[in-house]
Design a protein around this motif. Structure first.
Motif, short mmCIF file in Angstrom:
data_model
loop_
_atom_site.label_atom_id
_atom_site.label_comp_id
_atom_site.label_asym_id
_atom_site.label_seq_id
_atom_site.Cartn_x
_atom_site.Cartn_y
_atom_site.Cartn_z
N TRP A 86 0.84 -1.19 0.00
CA TRP A 86 0.00 0.00 0.00
C TRP A 86 0.88 1.25 0.00
N GLU A 87 0.46 2.27 -0.71
CA GLU A 87 1.16 3.56 -0.66
C GLU A 87 0.52 4.38 0.45
N LEU A 88 1.34 4.80 1.40
CA LEU A 88 0.85 5.55 2.55
C LEU A 88 1.19 7.02 2.37
N SER A 89 0.18 7.83 2.31
CA SER A 89 0.35 9.26 2.14
C SER A 89 0.49 9.94 3.50
N PRO A 90 1.43 10.87 3.64
CA PRO A 90 1.54 11.60 4.91
C PRO A 90 0.25 12.32 5.29
N ASP A 91 -0.48 12.81 4.30
CA ASP A 91 -1.75 13.48 4.58
C ASP A 91 -2.78 12.50 5.13
N ASP A 92 -2.80 11.28 4.58
CA ASP A 92 -3.72 10.26 5.08
C ASP A 92 -3.37 9.85 6.50
N ASP A 111 -10.51 -9.73 30.48
CA ASP A 111 -9.72 -10.68 31.25
C ASP A 111 -8.60 -9.92 31.95
N THR A 112 -8.65 -9.89 33.26
CA THR A 112 -7.65 -9.16 34.03
C THR A 112 -6.60 -10.09 34.64
N ALA A 113 -6.64 -11.37 34.29
CA ALA A 113 -5.72 -12.33 34.89
C ALA A 113 -4.27 -12.09 34.48
N THR A 114 -4.05 -11.49 33.31
CA THR A 114 -2.68 -11.30 32.83
C THR A 114 -2.21 -9.85 32.94
N LEU A 115 -2.92 -9.03 33.64
CA LEU A 115 -2.53 -7.62 33.75
C LEU A 115 -1.19 -7.43 34.46
N HIS A 116 -0.81 -8.35 35.31
CA HIS A 116 0.44 -8.21 36.06
C HIS A 116 1.67 -8.55 35.21
N ILE A 117 1.47 -9.14 34.03
CA ILE A 117 2.59 -9.51 33.16
C ILE A 117 2.96 -8.31 32.28
N PRO A 118 4.17 -7.78 32.46
CA PRO A 118 4.56 -6.61 31.64
C PRO A 118 4.74 -7.01 30.19
N SER A 119 4.35 -6.11 29.31
CA SER A 119 4.54 -6.38 27.89
C SER A 119 6.01 -6.11 27.53
N GLY A 120 6.43 -6.63 26.42
CA GLY A 120 7.80 -6.42 25.97
C GLY A 120 8.00 -5.01 25.45
N PRO A 121 9.23 -4.68 25.10
CA PRO A 121 9.49 -3.33 24.57
C PRO A 121 8.77 -3.15 23.24
N TYR A 122 8.35 -1.93 22.98
CA TYR A 122 7.62 -1.63 21.75
C TYR A 122 8.41 -0.64 20.92
N ASP A 123 8.61 -0.97 19.66
CA ASP A 123 9.28 -0.07 18.72
C ASP A 123 8.24 0.88 18.16
N SER A 124 8.31 2.14 18.54
CA SER A 124 7.27 3.10 18.14
C SER A 124 7.53 3.74 16.78
N ALA A 125 8.69 3.53 16.21
CA ALA A 125 8.99 4.14 14.90
C ALA A 125 8.18 3.45 13.80
N LEU A 126 7.60 4.24 12.92
CA LEU A 126 6.74 3.67 11.87
C LEU A 126 7.58 3.09 10.75
N ARG A 127 8.60 3.78 10.26
CA ARG A 127 9.52 3.31 9.23
C ARG A 127 8.84 2.60 8.08
N VAL A 128 7.97 3.29 7.40
CA VAL A 128 7.32 2.72 6.21
C VAL A 128 7.64 3.63 5.03
N PRO A 129 7.76 3.03 3.84
CA PRO A 129 7.97 3.90 2.68
C PRO A 129 6.71 4.72 2.43
N VAL A 130 6.90 6.00 2.25
CA VAL A 130 5.78 6.90 2.04
C VAL A 130 5.82 7.41 0.62
N ASP A 131 4.73 7.19 -0.11
CA ASP A 131 4.60 7.62 -1.52
C ASP A 131 5.75 7.13 -2.39
N GLY A 132 6.10 5.86 -2.22
CA GLY A 132 7.10 5.25 -3.08
C GLY A 132 8.53 5.62 -2.75
N SER A 133 8.78 6.35 -1.67
CA SER A 133 10.17 6.73 -1.35
C SER A 133 10.84 5.71 -0.49
#
Length: 133
Positions: A86-92, A111-133
């Motif tokens: 998919w081509e992702l437009s910055p405006d979109d 389900d609250t049984a697993t709330l005490h288990i911390p999630s792993g690290p999350y990579d927040s960078a999007l890093r997707v080609p935008v408009d074919g670049s």
């Protein structure tokens, strides 16, 4: 001072646009928290300032947690779309909002049984080609 600010607002289109954008973001967040605070139509029932403050802080924490979760889901979906070609437009992407309600089960079973288990690290960078670049 108010007169000067008002005159600047009236004479500067960029300032008006900046103030309007900031106001719209704040109003969208306030509307979202009001929608989340479904019990009692969003009114604070207690006259105790400490209980009122606690309720507001809890609602803010809940809203920010849901917004974060929605943003993570949206980012993952955008990454999947990019890998599928998919081509992702910055405006979109800029038009997307995490203030969604269709993914929130306000009256659902959670389900609250697993709330005490911390999630792993999350990579927040999007890093997707935008408009074919």
């Amino acid at each position: 001072m108010r007169t000067i600010v008002l005159l600047r607002y009236l004479s500067d289109p960029q300032l008006r646009e900046q103030i309007t954008r900031a106001t719209n973001k704040a109003e969208a967040y306030n509307g979202y928290t009001k929608w989340l605070h479904f019990g009692g139509d969003g009114y604070l029932r207690s006259r105790d300032p400490e209980l009122q403050e606690r309720a507001v802080k809890f609602l803010d924490l809940m809203a920010n947690s849901i917004i974060f979760s929605t943003t993570v889901d949206m980012t993952d979906t955008l990454r999947q779309m990019a890998t599928q070609g998919w081509e992702l437009s910055p405006d979109d992407i800029a038009a997307l909002s995490p203030h969604r309600g269709d993914n929130v089960l306000r009256f659902g079973d959670y389900d609250t049984a697993t709330l005490h288990i911390p999630s792993g690290p999350y990579d927040s960078a999007l890093r997707v080609p935008v408009d074919g670049s």
